[in-house]
Structures are given as structure tokens and as C-alpha cells.
Design a protein around this motif. Sequence first.
Motif, PDB file in Angstrom:
ATOM      1  N   TRP A   1      18.853 -23.912 -39.040  1.00 51.23           N
ATOM      2  CA  TRP A   1      18.978 -22.498 -39.388  1.00 51.23           C
ATOM      3  C   TRP A   1      19.981 -21.816 -38.468  1.00 51.23           C
ATOM      4  O   TRP A   1      20.871 -21.087 -38.919  1.00 51.23           O
ATOM      5  CB  TRP A   1      17.603 -21.828 -39.305  1.00 51.23           C
ATOM      6  N   LEU A   2      19.853 -22.061 -37.162  1.00 50.10           N
ATOM      7  CA  LEU A   2      20.758 -21.442 -36.191  1.00 50.10           C
ATOM      8  C   LEU A   2      22.202 -21.912 -36.358  1.00 50.10           C
ATOM      9  O   LEU A   2      23.140 -21.115 -36.275  1.00 50.10           O
ATOM     10  CB  LEU A   2      20.285 -21.737 -34.767  1.00 50.10           C
ATOM     11  N   ALA A   3      22.393 -23.203 -36.586  1.00 52.98           N
ATOM     12  CA  ALA A   3      23.746 -23.742 -36.760  1.00 52.98           C
ATOM     13  C   ALA A   3      24.403 -23.154 -37.998  1.00 52.98           C
ATOM     14  O   ALA A   3      25.603 -22.846 -37.996  1.00 52.98           O
ATOM     15  CB  ALA A   3      23.704 -25.267 -36.841  1.00 52.98           C
ATOM     16  N   THR A   4      23.630 -22.964 -39.054  1.00 61.52           N
ATOM     17  CA  THR A   4      24.167 -22.357 -40.273  1.00 61.52           C
ATOM     18  C   THR A   4      24.552 -20.906 -40.012  1.00 61.52           C
ATOM     19  O   THR A   4      25.592 -20.437 -40.481  1.00 61.52           O
ATOM     20  CB  THR A   4      23.154 -22.468 -41.426  1.00 61.52           C
ATOM     21  N   GLN A   5      23.729 -20.205 -39.252  1.00 58.30           N
ATOM     22  CA  GLN A   5      24.064 -18.825 -38.875  1.00 58.30           C
ATOM     23  C   GLN A   5      25.374 -18.793 -38.080  1.00 58.30           C
ATOM     24  O   GLN A   5      26.219 -17.939 -38.315  1.00 58.30           O
ATOM     25  CB  GLN A   5      22.936 -18.217 -38.027  1.00 58.30           C
TER      26      GLN A   5
ATOM     27  N   ALA B   1      15.092 -29.451 -41.555  1.00 59.59           N
ATOM     28  CA  ALA B   1      16.502 -29.106 -41.386  1.00 59.59           C
ATOM     29  C   ALA B   1      17.089 -28.560 -42.686  1.00 59.59           C
ATOM     30  O   ALA B   1      17.827 -27.572 -42.685  1.00 59.59           O
ATOM     31  CB  ALA B   1      17.294 -30.327 -40.912  1.00 59.59           C
ATOM     32  N   TYR B   2      16.742 -29.186 -43.796  1.00 53.00           N
ATOM     33  CA  TYR B   2      17.215 -28.714 -45.095  1.00 53.00           C
ATOM     34  C   TYR B   2      16.697 -27.305 -45.383  1.00 53.00           C
ATOM     35  O   TYR B   2      17.447 -26.423 -45.799  1.00 53.00           O
ATOM     36  CB  TYR B   2      16.776 -29.692 -46.195  1.00 53.00           C
ATOM     37  N   ILE B   3      15.408 -27.091 -45.132  1.00 51.64           N
ATOM     38  CA  ILE B   3      14.815 -25.768 -45.364  1.00 51.64           C
ATOM     39  C   ILE B   3      15.470 -24.727 -44.450  1.00 51.64           C
ATOM     40  O   ILE B   3      15.800 -23.622 -44.892  1.00 51.64           O
ATOM     41  CB  ILE B   3      13.288 -25.812 -45.171  1.00 51.64           C
TER      42      ILE B   3
ATOM     43  N   ALA C   1      21.382 -19.932 -45.247  1.00 52.13           N
ATOM     44  CA  ALA C   1      22.482 -19.753 -46.195  1.00 52.13           C
ATOM     45  C   ALA C   1      22.127 -18.732 -47.275  1.00 52.13           C
ATOM     46  O   ALA C   1      23.002 -18.053 -47.790  1.00 52.13           O
ATOM     47  CB  ALA C   1      22.847 -21.095 -46.833  1.00 52.13           C
ATOM     48  N   SER C   2      20.857 -18.595 -47.597  1.00 53.17           N
ATOM     49  CA  SER C   2      20.458 -17.678 -48.672  1.00 53.17           C
ATOM     50  C   SER C   2      20.530 -16.221 -48.255  1.00 53.17           C
ATOM     51  O   SER C   2      20.473 -15.343 -49.089  1.00 53.17           O
ATOM     52  CB  SER C   2      19.038 -18.006 -49.135  1.00 53.17           C
ATOM     53  N   LYS C   3      20.677 -15.944 -46.964  1.00 48.81           N
ATOM     54  CA  LYS C   3      20.718 -14.558 -46.490  1.00 48.81           C
ATOM     55  C   LYS C   3      22.113 -13.968 -46.500  1.00 48.81           C
ATOM     56  O   LYS C   3      22.300 -12.862 -46.050  1.00 48.81           O
ATOM     57  CB  LYS C   3      20.116 -14.484 -45.093  1.00 48.81           C
TER      58      LYS C   3
END
Length: 137
Positions: A61-65, A126-128, A134-136
Motif C-alpha cells: 500500500w505504501l509503495a503504491t502511494q 500485498a495485492y489487497i 490504487a483505488s484512491k
Amino acid sequence: MTARNKGNKNTLKTYAAVGLGGALGAGLRYVIGMGALQTLGPLFPWATLAVNVIGSGLIAWLATQARQHPQGHVSRWHHFWLAGFCGGFTTFSLFSLEALLLWQRNQAVLALLYVLLSVSGWLIAAYIGQRLSASKT
């Protein structure tokens, strides 16, 4: 202040952020480990399984952010959380030792179950985490 001195100052702040995050992550992992041991007993390494699943979701989640910032800018807070907190919180080295010890105690089924639950749990978390982040946008 020269650009070189400013760079060193930023690097020291980043190291401090990683160190503080690591200390907090490791401390929380210890609290969870002791709580699980007292609550669930020593038969199965539930705490390590839990922190690695939670940590896998959190780090994704953090890496995607971080990737969503313009031009790849990563703040000191991301260093604190990714390298520091998540690095101190998750326990892959302990995971390998625990799986090996289960195997060496002739508990091959538990060792295999632990590895399968861990790896599948980490990947799903990790997927979740990535999907939630990404959905935000």
C-alpha cells in the motif's frame, strides 16, 4: 550551507527516519509476538505469520502511494514507513528459522502449512494493499 552539506543533512535525517521506524516496527512485532505466545501458545508461530501478512499489505500500500507522487518523489515519511517500520516489523529471517525448526522437530506437515500460509497470505495482502492504494486515485 552548500549543496553538499544540505545533501548530507538530508541523508542523516533519512537514516534517522529509517532507524526510528525500524525501532517502532520491531517493538510492535515484539509486543504482538509476546501477546500471541501468551494467548495461543508455542505450537505454531502465529505472530510471525500475522506480522508478515500485515506487513506485506502495508508495504505494498505504501509503495503504491509513493509511486503516485509526481516525478517519483519519495518523502522521508516513506523511508520511515517502508524501509524502517515495515523492515523492522516483518520477520522473514525469523520466518525461515521457525519453518526450519518445525521441520527439524519432525513436524513436516506444520512446516509446510506454515510456509504455504505465509507465502499465500503475504501475496494476497500485498495485492489487497496495492489495490486499496490504487483505488484512491
